[in-house]
Scaffold this active site. Structure first.
Site, mmCIF file in Angstrom:
data_model
loop_
_atom_site.group_PDB
_atom_site.id
_atom_site.type_symbol
_atom_site.label_atom_id
_atom_site.label_comp_id
_atom_site.label_asym_id
_atom_site.label_seq_id
_atom_site.Cartn_x
_atom_site.Cartn_y
_atom_site.Cartn_z
ATOM 1 N N SER A 135 0.860 -1.177 0.000
ATOM 2 C CA SER A 135 0.000 0.000 0.000
ATOM 3 C C SER A 135 0.894 1.225 0.000
ATOM 4 O O SER A 135 2.059 1.160 0.416
ATOM 5 C CB SER A 135 -0.867 0.011 1.266
ATOM 6 O OG SER A 135 -1.521 1.259 1.440
ATOM 7 N N TYR A 148 -2.295 -0.853 10.685
ATOM 8 C CA TYR A 148 -2.283 -1.218 9.267
ATOM 9 C C TYR A 148 -0.987 -0.736 8.607
ATOM 10 O O TYR A 148 -0.335 -1.498 7.884
ATOM 11 C CB TYR A 148 -3.494 -0.602 8.571
ATOM 12 C CG TYR A 148 -3.503 -0.765 7.067
ATOM 13 C CD1 TYR A 148 -3.865 -1.973 6.486
ATOM 14 C CD2 TYR A 148 -3.154 0.293 6.221
ATOM 15 C CE1 TYR A 148 -3.883 -2.125 5.105
ATOM 16 C CE2 TYR A 148 -3.172 0.149 4.850
ATOM 17 C CZ TYR A 148 -3.534 -1.061 4.295
ATOM 18 O OH TYR A 148 -3.532 -1.208 2.925
#
Length: 278
Positions: A135, A148
């Site tokens: 990401s 995360y």
């Protein structure tokens, strides 16, 4: 026989988009799913080319036997795409250690177990590709998704080091860092922790609202991301890192500029810790 891709998490999102694009180009695809019904639905996409396997990537003891079975019954795995994962949104102080561990179990340890399972086969053949879907959150951070972020930072680092370890063995590893795409990441695949500490409202509530408001309106197209990933899989010399999306490129470049300015501002203190010259 056409090349075989192994993609984790093919029910939705990037995994489904990549599987469909690969099948359309003639690849065979083994995709992992979470239920028998999902397996049948995936195989119906293209019978004889789509092969479903039920797997929870947190069940790491099941991964190596599954990969060995795929190699034996379906064929040699040309590329592994670690796509299975989810987002966890929660202020660090409000999050439990069990929630933190589960985020890493799925996003990091599941991916590592998949890599460890395919590497012996790829190494013997001196050929293979590994794509780890990380990401832009593996480079930049936002309040409320630190757990995360940590999982994606970890997968970025593991990917880069592995790429150096297998460089001479005919295996290429790329960490793929998407920005905001119109997948279900901000919907079904995002766990939102309930709030409890008012001191964080001012910094976090606007971020949560903006993320909710942007769901389904992101700039990234999953089908174009799938095409980009196939380009990586087919490239003779793919990069170790690839960002996807204009927002990812802009925000990561801003982060790199910030790091340089901060390092430069504190250079004197940094250099002060070296052993004195004799």
């Amino acid at each position: 026989m056409s090349k075989l891709l192994l993609i984790t998490g093919v029910s939705t999102g990037f995994g489904r988009a990549l599987a469909e694009a690969a099948l359309a180009k003639g690849y065979r695809v083994t995709g992992t799913v979470r239920s028998e019904a999902a397996r049948k639905e995936f195989e119906a996409l293209k019978p004889g080319q789509a092969f479903g396997r039920v797997l929870d990537v947190t069940d790491t003891t099941a991964i190596a036997p599954l990969v060995a079975e795929i190699e034996k019954s379906v064929g040699p795995i040309h590329a592994l795409v670690n796509n299975a994962g989810y987002g966890f949104e929660g202020i660090l102080e409000e999050s439990t250690l069990d929630e933190v561990r589960h985020q890493f179990d799925v996003n990091v340890f599941g991916a590592v177990a998949m890599m460890q399972a395919v590497l012996p086969f790829m190494r013997r053949r001196r050929a293979g590709r590994i794509l780890n879907i990380t990401s832009m959150g593996g480079y930049i951070t936002f309040p409320g998704i630190g757990v995360y972020n940590g999982s994606k930072f970890a997968l970025e680092g593991i990917s880069e080091a592995l790429a150096k370890e297998v460089k001479g063995l005919g295996i290429h590893v790329t960490a793929v860092g998407p920005g905001g795409f119109r997948t279900d990441w901000a919907g079904r695949s995002l766990i939102r922790k309930e709030r409890s500490i008012a001191d964080y409202d001012a910094v976090f509530d606007p971020v949560r609202k903006r993320r909710q408001d942007m769901s389904g309106k992101q700039t990234g197209d999953p089908k174009k991301a799938a095409a980009a990933m196939l380009t990586l899989i087919e490239a003779e010399n793919p990069p170790m890192h690839l960002l996807l999306g204009s927002d990812a490129l802009r925000l990561v470049r801003e982060k790199l500029d910030f790091l340089k300015s901060e390092f430069d501002a504190w250079e004197k203190l940094t250099l002060s810790t070296d052993v004195d010259a004799a």
